[in-house]
Design a protein around this motif. Structure first.
Motif, PDB file in Angstrom:
ATOM      1  N   GLU A  13      51.912-100.457 -97.226  1.00  0.00           N
ATOM      2  CA  GLU A  13      52.149 -99.317 -97.019  1.00  0.00           C
ATOM      3  C   GLU A  13      53.316 -99.344 -98.108  1.00  0.00           C
ATOM      4  OE1 GLU A  13      53.796 -96.110 -96.389  1.00  0.00           O
ATOM      5  OE2 GLU A  13      55.263 -97.125 -95.027  1.00  0.00           O
ATOM      6  N   ILE A  14      53.768 -98.215 -98.900  1.00  0.00           N
ATOM      7  CA  ILE A  14      55.075 -97.856 -99.509  1.00  0.00           C
ATOM      8  C   ILE A  14      55.679 -97.384 -99.932  1.00  0.00           C
ATOM      9  CG2 ILE A  14      53.259 -99.093-101.786  1.00  0.00           C
ATOM     10  CD1 ILE A  14      52.572 -96.735-103.245  1.00  0.00           C
TER      11      ILE A  14
ATOM     12  N   PHE B  38      52.596 -87.666-103.675  1.00  0.00           N
ATOM     13  CA  PHE B  38      51.176 -87.817-103.376  1.00  0.00           C
ATOM     14  C   PHE B  38      51.050 -87.101-101.874  1.00  0.00           C
ATOM     15  CE2 PHE B  38      51.779 -90.363-107.596  1.00  0.00           C
ATOM     16  CZ  PHE B  38      50.582 -90.109-108.067  1.00  0.00           C
ATOM     17  N   PRO B  39      52.383 -86.532-101.800  1.00  0.00           N
ATOM     18  CA  PRO B  39      52.129 -85.958-100.152  1.00  0.00           C
ATOM     19  C   PRO B  39      50.782 -85.732 -99.597  1.00  0.00           C
ATOM     20  CG  PRO B  39      52.290 -83.574-101.251  1.00  0.00           C
ATOM     21  CD  PRO B  39      52.440 -85.452-102.330  1.00  0.00           C
ATOM     22  N   ASP B  40      49.466 -85.527-100.476  1.00  0.00           N
ATOM     23  CA  ASP B  40      48.058 -86.091 -99.917  1.00  0.00           C
ATOM     24  C   ASP B  40      47.417 -87.089 -99.745  1.00  0.00           C
ATOM     25  OD1 ASP B  40      48.072 -85.924-102.994  1.00  0.00           O
ATOM     26  OD2 ASP B  40      46.365 -84.929-103.104  1.00  0.00           O
ATOM     27  N   ARG B  41      48.120 -87.991-100.490  1.00  0.00           N
ATOM     28  CA  ARG B  41      47.942 -89.456 -99.872  1.00  0.00           C
ATOM     29  C   ARG B  41      48.013 -90.312 -98.809  1.00  0.00           C
ATOM     30  NH1 ARG B  41      46.162 -91.190-105.238  1.00  0.00           N
ATOM     31  NH2 ARG B  41      45.588 -89.841-105.611  1.00  0.00           N
ATOM     32  N   LYS B  42      49.153 -88.984 -97.391  1.00  0.00           N
ATOM     33  CA  LYS B  42      49.232 -90.218 -96.425  1.00  0.00           C
ATOM     34  C   LYS B  42      47.667 -90.210 -95.707  1.00  0.00           C
ATOM     35  CE  LYS B  42      51.999 -89.226 -92.756  1.00  0.00           C
ATOM     36  NZ  LYS B  42      53.376 -87.952 -91.875  1.00  0.00           N
ATOM     37  N   ARG B  43      48.175 -91.033 -94.543  1.00  0.00           N
ATOM     38  CA  ARG B  43      46.623 -91.964 -94.165  1.00  0.00           C
ATOM     39  C   ARG B  43      47.525 -92.409 -92.745  1.00  0.00           C
ATOM     40  NH1 ARG B  43      45.358 -88.732 -97.870  1.00  0.00           N
ATOM     41  NH2 ARG B  43      43.017 -89.541 -99.283  1.00  0.00           N
TER      42      ARG B  43
ATOM     43  N   PRO C 277      47.728-100.249 -86.075  1.00  0.00           N
ATOM     44  CA  PRO C 277      47.761 -99.329 -86.749  1.00  0.00           C
ATOM     45  C   PRO C 277      49.118 -99.022 -87.577  1.00  0.00           C
ATOM     46  CG  PRO C 277      47.056 -98.722 -84.077  1.00  0.00           C
ATOM     47  CD  PRO C 277      47.947 -99.928 -84.101  1.00  0.00           C
ATOM     48  N   ILE C 278      48.893 -98.069 -88.826  1.00  0.00           N
ATOM     49  CA  ILE C 278      49.878 -97.646 -89.750  1.00  0.00           C
ATOM     50  C   ILE C 278      49.582 -96.296 -90.318  1.00  0.00           C
ATOM     51  CG2 ILE C 278      51.329 -98.345 -91.524  1.00  0.00           C
ATOM     52  CD1 ILE C 278      50.652-101.637 -90.147  1.00  0.00           C
ATOM     53  N   THR C 279      50.373 -95.435 -90.067  1.00  0.00           N
ATOM     54  CA  THR C 279      50.403 -94.198 -90.838  1.00  0.00           C
ATOM     55  C   THR C 279      51.440 -93.998 -91.935  1.00  0.00           C
ATOM     56  OG1 THR C 279      50.212 -92.831 -88.525  1.00  0.00           O
ATOM     57  CG2 THR C 279      50.996 -92.043 -90.963  1.00  0.00           C
ATOM     58  N   GLY C 280      50.495 -93.778 -93.305  1.00  0.00           N
ATOM     59  CA  GLY C 280      51.764 -94.002 -94.085  1.00  0.00           C
ATOM     60  C   GLY C 280      51.427 -93.328 -95.627  1.00  0.00           C
ATOM     61  N   TRP C 281      51.561 -94.442 -96.749  1.00  0.00           N
ATOM     62  CA  TRP C 281      51.172 -94.342 -98.176  1.00  0.00           C
ATOM     63  C   TRP C 281      50.825 -95.424 -98.712  1.00  0.00           C
ATOM     64  CZ3 TRP C 281      53.708 -90.536 -95.820  1.00  0.00           C
ATOM     65  CH2 TRP C 281      53.401 -89.613 -96.069  1.00  0.00           C
ATOM     66  N   PHE C 282      49.226 -96.472 -99.407  1.00  0.00           N
ATOM     67  CA  PHE C 282      48.849 -96.900 -98.950  1.00  0.00           C
ATOM     68  C   PHE C 282      49.020 -97.789-100.584  1.00  0.00           C
ATOM     69  CE2 PHE C 282      48.666 -96.088 -94.732  1.00  0.00           C
ATOM     70  CZ  PHE C 282      48.877 -97.134 -94.110  1.00  0.00           C
ATOM     71  N   SER C 283      49.189 -98.594-100.869  1.00  0.00           N
ATOM     72  CA  SER C 283      48.961 -99.190-102.012  1.00  0.00           C
ATOM     73  C   SER C 283      47.251 -99.072-102.457  1.00  0.00           C
ATOM     74  CB  SER C 283      49.374-100.540-102.735  1.00  0.00           C
ATOM     75  OG  SER C 283      48.587-101.694-101.976  1.00  0.00           O
TER      76      SER C 283
END
Length: 323
Positions: A71-72, A82-87, A95-101
């Motif tokens: 999670e970067i 990259f706002p559309d890459r949130k997962r 469970p983790i919400t964020g942006w992933f390498s």
């Protein structure tokens, strides 16, 4: 002979614990620069570190990069760019919400810039540094060794290896391939590979590099130490597995883990010493040097720290003034 090479020879050979532990720059000079950046690793070596520590995760296209987590967003500007890459993902059962390498190619990741993770550390360097690849970290260490006239090693950690294997991006062979490319997949190379998981057992038949089993939570028994010795060269316990603390944070008497590990033929590298009040026990009255010297007196072979300058001062090593 350099202090680093002397340390390796003495400790791996099973002789008495060295007088001065290895200084392992935890994520670089993370107390002074954003973690896992070329600038932070360079500063750490210049401050007296023997090893620089890159945590390794994978990109979408299978390149190993240095980040503490996959999670970067907490350490880069990924959310803004990259706002559309949130997962939302489940990593090791959480469970983790964020942006992933693993959702970014290396080319995309190279457009990001690092930022300081902790609110109470300086943010004056935010936005200035790229995310480095593992190959770039090795190249830097070898360059620094030439510049400083002493070996600078690398101490990579495989982060979430089971998770990455499960999504088709295993870390281990790529790590060894990078070391191969730079001539450091050898027993004599200044390299330790560390992991909290059991993948060191799988790595062992593939390399003679020194392996360190990371530990937290429970002090290992003698039987468990002997089992670790069957595949690893040492243990990396949290500081509280060596000097325990009461529920209120009061430090208790050190236990015998270091002595028992040495008796089993294992080196001991403790993590992580930091200078700030948020991390430093009140027992030390604000003097992190006392903590470094206490662990040295206990015979540990290496110390992870965000402040390699503080370690060098505590061990009376030469270093430039703090920035």
């Amino acid at each position: 002979m350099s202090r680093l090479l002397t340390a390796i020879i003495v400790t791996i050979a099973g002789s008495a614990a060295m007088a001065t532990p290895l200084i392992i720059a935890h994520r670089g000079a993370a107390g002074h620069r954003p973690e896992h950046t070329i600038a932070g690793y360079r500063l750490a070596a210049e401050m007296g570190a023997d090893y620089i520590e890159p945590d390794l995760v994978s990109t979408k296209d299978g390149v190993l990069i240095a980040r503490h987590e996959n999670e970067i967003a907490s350490t880069t500007d990924a959310a803004a760019k990259f706002p559309d890459r949130k997962r939302t993902k489940t990593v090791d059962g959480t469970p983790i919400t964020g942006w992933f390498s693993e959702d970014f190619t290396l080319a995309e990741l190279k457009t990001l810039r690092a930022r300081e993770r902790l609110d109470f550390r300086s943010h004056g360097w935010d936005g200035r540094f790229e995310v480095p690849t593992f190959d770039e970290v090795i190249e830097l260490a070898q360059q620094l060794g030439n510049e400083l006239g002493r070996p600078i090693g690398v101490y990579p950690e495989t982060k979430h290896p089971t998770y990455f294997r499960g999504i088709g991006l295993p870390l281990e062979d790529r790590l060894l391939a990078s070391l191969d490319r730079h001539g450091w997949n050898t027993a004599s190379a200044p390299v330790f590979i560390q992991s909290f998981e059991t993948n060191l057992r799988e790595i062992r038949p593939k390399t003679k590099i020194k392996l360190i089993q990371l530990l937290e939570g429970k002090v290992p028994t003698d039987e468990e130490l002997r089992a670790i010795r069957s595949y690893a060269d040492g243990i990396g316990p949290s500081t509280r597995l060596v000097i325990p603390a009461a529920a209120d944070g009061t430090l208790l008497a050190p236990n015998d883990l270091v002595a028992r590990a040495h008796a089993a033929g294992l080196v001991v590298h403790v993590w992580t010493l930091r200078s700030e009040p948020a991390f430093l026990s009140p027992f030390y009255n604000g003097d992190v040097g006392v903590e470094f010297r206490r662990f040295r007196a206990l015979g540990v072979d290496g110390i992870f720290t965000d402040f390699p300058d503080a370690a060098a001062r505590a061990f009376d090593a030469a270093l430039p003034p703090s920035p």
